[in-house]
Design a protein around this motif. Sequence first.
Motif, PDB file in Angstrom:
ATOM      1  N   ILE A 367       0.836  -1.199   0.000  1.00 28.97           N
ATOM      2  CA  ILE A 367       0.000   0.000   0.000  1.00 28.97           C
ATOM      3  C   ILE A 367       0.872   1.251   0.000  1.00 28.97           C
ATOM      4  N   LEU A 368       1.878   1.257   0.861  1.00 25.28           N
ATOM      5  CA  LEU A 368       2.812   2.377   0.951  1.00 25.28           C
ATOM      6  C   LEU A 368       4.089   2.021   0.192  1.00 25.28           C
ATOM      7  N   PRO A 369       4.792   3.017  -0.350  1.00 17.80           N
ATOM      8  CA  PRO A 369       5.986   2.701  -1.139  1.00 17.80           C
ATOM      9  C   PRO A 369       7.071   2.048  -0.296  1.00 17.80           C
ATOM     10  N   GLU A 370       7.892   1.262  -0.951  1.00 18.40           N
ATOM     11  CA  GLU A 370       8.996   0.608  -0.266  1.00 18.40           C
ATOM     12  C   GLU A 370       9.892   1.673   0.368  1.00 18.40           C
ATOM     13  N   GLY A 371      10.227   1.487   1.629  1.00 18.44           N
ATOM     14  CA  GLY A 371      11.071   2.435   2.335  1.00 18.44           C
ATOM     15  C   GLY A 371      10.315   3.591   2.972  1.00 18.44           C
ATOM     16  N   TRP A 372       8.996   3.671   2.752  1.00 18.10           N
ATOM     17  CA  TRP A 372       8.234   4.806   3.280  1.00 18.10           C
ATOM     18  C   TRP A 372       8.144   4.784   4.800  1.00 18.10           C
ATOM     19  N   VAL A 373       7.923   3.621   5.376  1.00 15.63           N
ATOM     20  CA  VAL A 373       7.820   3.533   6.833  1.00 15.63           C
ATOM     21  C   VAL A 373       9.151   3.895   7.479  1.00 15.63           C
ATOM     22  N   LYS A 374      10.248   3.434   6.882  1.00 19.86           N
ATOM     23  CA  LYS A 374      11.568   3.781   7.423  1.00 19.86           C
ATOM     24  C   LYS A 374      11.789   5.276   7.350  1.00 19.86           C
ATOM     25  N   TYR A 375      11.452   5.885   6.214  1.00 18.93           N
ATOM     26  CA  TYR A 375      11.582   7.335   6.085  1.00 18.93           C
ATOM     27  C   TYR A 375      10.717   8.043   7.118  1.00 18.93           C
ATOM     28  N   SER A 376       9.483   7.602   7.273  1.00 21.95           N
ATOM     29  CA  SER A 376       8.519   8.273   8.144  1.00 21.95           C
ATOM     30  C   SER A 376       8.885   8.166   9.613  1.00 21.95           C
ATOM     31  N   THR A 377       9.646   7.147   9.971  1.00 14.59           N
ATOM     32  CA  THR A 377      10.016   6.926  11.372  1.00 14.59           C
ATOM     33  C   THR A 377      11.488   7.229  11.630  1.00 14.59           C
ATOM     34  N   THR A 378      12.122   7.907  10.689  1.00 12.62           N
ATOM     35  CA  THR A 378      13.479   8.416  10.893  1.00 12.62           C
ATOM     36  C   THR A 378      13.367   9.835  11.434  1.00 12.62           C
ATOM     37  N   PRO A 379      14.037  10.144  12.549  1.00 12.83           N
ATOM     38  CA  PRO A 379      13.868  11.474  13.152  1.00 12.83           C
ATOM     39  C   PRO A 379      14.194  12.610  12.189  1.00 12.83           C
ATOM     40  N   ALA A 380      13.366  13.626  12.195  1.00 13.09           N
ATOM     41  CA  ALA A 380      13.651  14.834  11.433  1.00 13.09           C
ATOM     42  C   ALA A 380      14.930  15.467  11.979  1.00 13.09           C
ATOM     43  N   PRO A 381      15.838  15.926  11.124  1.00 14.05           N
ATOM     44  CA  PRO A 381      17.083  16.525  11.619  1.00 14.05           C
ATOM     45  C   PRO A 381      16.861  17.676  12.597  1.00 14.05           C
ATOM     46  N   SER A 382      15.743  18.385  12.453  1.00 10.47           N
ATOM     47  CA  SER A 382      15.477  19.522  13.339  1.00 10.47           C
ATOM     48  C   SER A 382      14.862  19.113  14.673  1.00 10.47           C
ATOM     49  N   ALA A 383      14.420  17.865  14.784  1.00  7.54           N
ATOM     50  CA  ALA A 383      13.820  17.371  16.032  1.00  7.54           C
ATOM     51  C   ALA A 383      14.944  16.857  16.923  1.00  7.54           C
ATOM     52  N   LYS A 384      15.498  17.735  17.749  1.00 13.07           N
ATOM     53  CA  LYS A 384      16.733  17.437  18.468  1.00 13.07           C
ATOM     54  C   LYS A 384      16.583  16.294  19.475  1.00 13.07           C
ATOM     55  N   ALA A 385      15.385  16.085  19.996  1.00 10.89           N
ATOM     56  CA  ALA A 385      15.171  14.969  20.916  1.00 10.89           C
ATOM     57  C   ALA A 385      14.756  13.710  20.154  1.00 10.89           C
ATOM     58  N   ARG A 386      14.894  13.749  18.841  1.00 15.83           N
ATOM     59  CA  ARG A 386      14.525  12.616  17.970  1.00 15.83           C
ATOM     60  C   ARG A 386      13.100  12.140  18.281  1.00 15.83           C
ATOM     61  N   GLN A 387      12.206  13.107  18.391  1.00 15.89           N
ATOM     62  CA  GLN A 387      10.843  12.824  18.816  1.00 15.89           C
ATOM     63  C   GLN A 387       9.834  12.837  17.668  1.00 15.89           C
ATOM     64  N   TYR A 388      10.289  13.129  16.445  1.00 12.30           N
ATOM     65  CA  TYR A 388       9.326  13.266  15.345  1.00 12.30           C
ATOM     66  C   TYR A 388       9.974  12.855  14.039  1.00 12.30           C
ATOM     67  N   GLY A 389       9.188  12.123  13.262  1.00  5.43           N
ATOM     68  CA  GLY A 389       9.631  11.736  11.933  1.00  5.43           C
ATOM     69  C   GLY A 389       8.912  12.558  10.884  1.00  5.43           C
ATOM     70  N   ALA A 390       8.014  11.905  10.149  1.00  2.00           N
ATOM     71  CA  ALA A 390       7.204  12.586   9.144  1.00  2.00           C
ATOM     72  C   ALA A 390       5.739  12.402   9.505  1.00  2.00           C
ATOM     73  N   GLN A 391       5.195  13.337  10.281  1.00  2.00           N
ATOM     74  CA  GLN A 391       3.819  13.283  10.777  1.00  2.00           C
ATOM     75  C   GLN A 391       3.594  12.099  11.725  1.00  2.00           C
ATOM     76  N   ILE A 392       4.648  11.605  12.304  1.00  2.00           N
ATOM     77  CA  ILE A 392       4.599  10.479  13.238  1.00  2.00           C
ATOM     78  C   ILE A 392       5.545  10.773  14.396  1.00  2.00           C
ATOM     79  N   TRP A 393       5.085  10.502  15.618  1.00  2.00           N
ATOM     80  CA  TRP A 393       5.900  10.736  16.807  1.00  2.00           C
ATOM     81  C   TRP A 393       6.821   9.556  17.087  1.00  2.00           C
ATOM     82  N   LEU A 394       7.978   9.864  17.665  1.00  2.00           N
ATOM     83  CA  LEU A 394       8.977   8.855  18.009  1.00  2.00           C
ATOM     84  C   LEU A 394       9.390   9.041  19.466  1.00  2.00           C
ATOM     85  N   ASN A 395      10.198   8.101  19.966  1.00  2.00           N
ATOM     86  CA  ASN A 395      10.582   8.170  21.382  1.00  2.00           C
ATOM     87  C   ASN A 395      12.060   7.847  21.585  1.00  2.00           C
ATOM     88  N   LEU A 396      12.875   8.177  20.586  1.00  2.00           N
ATOM     89  CA  LEU A 396      14.287   7.801  20.635  1.00  2.00           C
ATOM     90  C   LEU A 396      15.072   8.607  21.658  1.00  2.00           C
TER      91      LEU A 396
END
Length: 461
Positions: A367-396
């Motif tokens: 349904i989603l393109p190959e690699g999309w979930v990995k991209y979406s759950t990779t922390p945004a460079p500007s999210a210094k606490a590694r708390q956000y990917g692409a419209q998805i929250w993280l807890n790294l």
Amino acid sequence: MKKFLKYFALTLLLLIVVAIVYILATFPPIMTGMAAKTMCSCVFVTNREPASVVEQEFQVFPGMPSLPYEVNREDSSVSVTMFWKTGKAIYRKGLGCTLLAEMDEEAVRAQPVRRPQPAITNQDTIAWPSGNLVKDTLLAGIDYGKVREAVNQAFADVDPKNPVFTHGVAVVYDGHLIAEQYATGYTYNSRMMGWSMTKSITNALIGILVKEGKLKIDEAAPVAEWRNDERSKITLNNLLQASSGLEWSESYFSPTADFHQMFIKSDDKAAYAAARKLKYEPGTFFQYSSGTTNILSRIIRQTVSDSAYYRFPYEKLFHRIGMNTAIIEPDASGTFVASSYSFASARDWARFGLLYLNDGIWNGERILPEGWVKYSTTPAPSAKARQYGAQIWLNLGDPYNPQVVEYPGLPAEAIIFDGFEKNFVVIVPSKKLVVVRLGVTHNKNFSLANLVNGIIAGLPN
């Protein structure tokens, strides 16, 4: 001294007058607009009783529970009044509720919309996860007692004066629905508010357009307002990662914040957000923003065209993975409020989480393109606490200060769709686990960490 006291009294009186004028000018539109839209969606989309909405959702602001409201079942609308201001929201079948702000009601009701068709399958005859037939066999290695106890605790009120109002919990392990529980009046088919979990749905819809070759995340965002100024540097990736650099205030408790100005006073929420000025270099500053998500929603609309837009989420996502209760509501301009206004059952939210757990694949279909979930759950460079990917929250957590994490107590690997009033989908990949919690909580008496960790304690090591 008398002269001083006189000036002091006059100054104090002036401040009181200014404060009263400020309150009368700012709070009534926000209070009535939020109340009318919430009541409309709860009554006409989720089939709630108005009294329960007053008891639960209206507790968000002091004074809101006492506001007079009218539910008109003849024209499917809700009106709420405070002082001089009346807020009104209307329900349209197949679209949900829309708050009226600037446009005439007749014009909104007359909009030519190709409404999505309901799913034709009877899910009660289809096996989980695409359907609702759930096997009653117990899986080896699971301590169901511990799982049930964790789920039960999610409904418990530690302080009866401040109830948590959990409406539903669903637990999926290794693709199997191993536990679910609902409050009185709710079932596995009950639609429930997702609030900002809708942002993660937007992620999926953008991903589908990327898969179809219609969008590229590293290219400039196709926003007409930005063509001839410095905002033309903003990419689709910047919008997805909440790093556009646009000036924005997401405050929920300041009536003058962009959040309320967009949601309550603007009929075209994407246009309001797109009009914000550039404050930071794109990609350098993390600013959680419902505004940028609504810009993404308009980009989706422009990409697929109006003739297909209202069917797009249903045909390309919801119905393909069995999310047949899901609905997204549009604003008065016709664009989905893709930052906040979605509803689905606990099982459907679990299905959505399962799609991401399985790398965007559903029953063997990508349904989603190959690699999309990995991209979406990779922390945004500007999210210094590694708390956000692409419209998805993280807890790294902050790599330089591991104690700084967005969701203390949750596993670091957790992937989170997070909505207002403590609505969550939590994915723990190593445990093959998806946990859904839906409800209306305005206090700190609900612990997401206790729920998730209590369930993990009952799973095989």
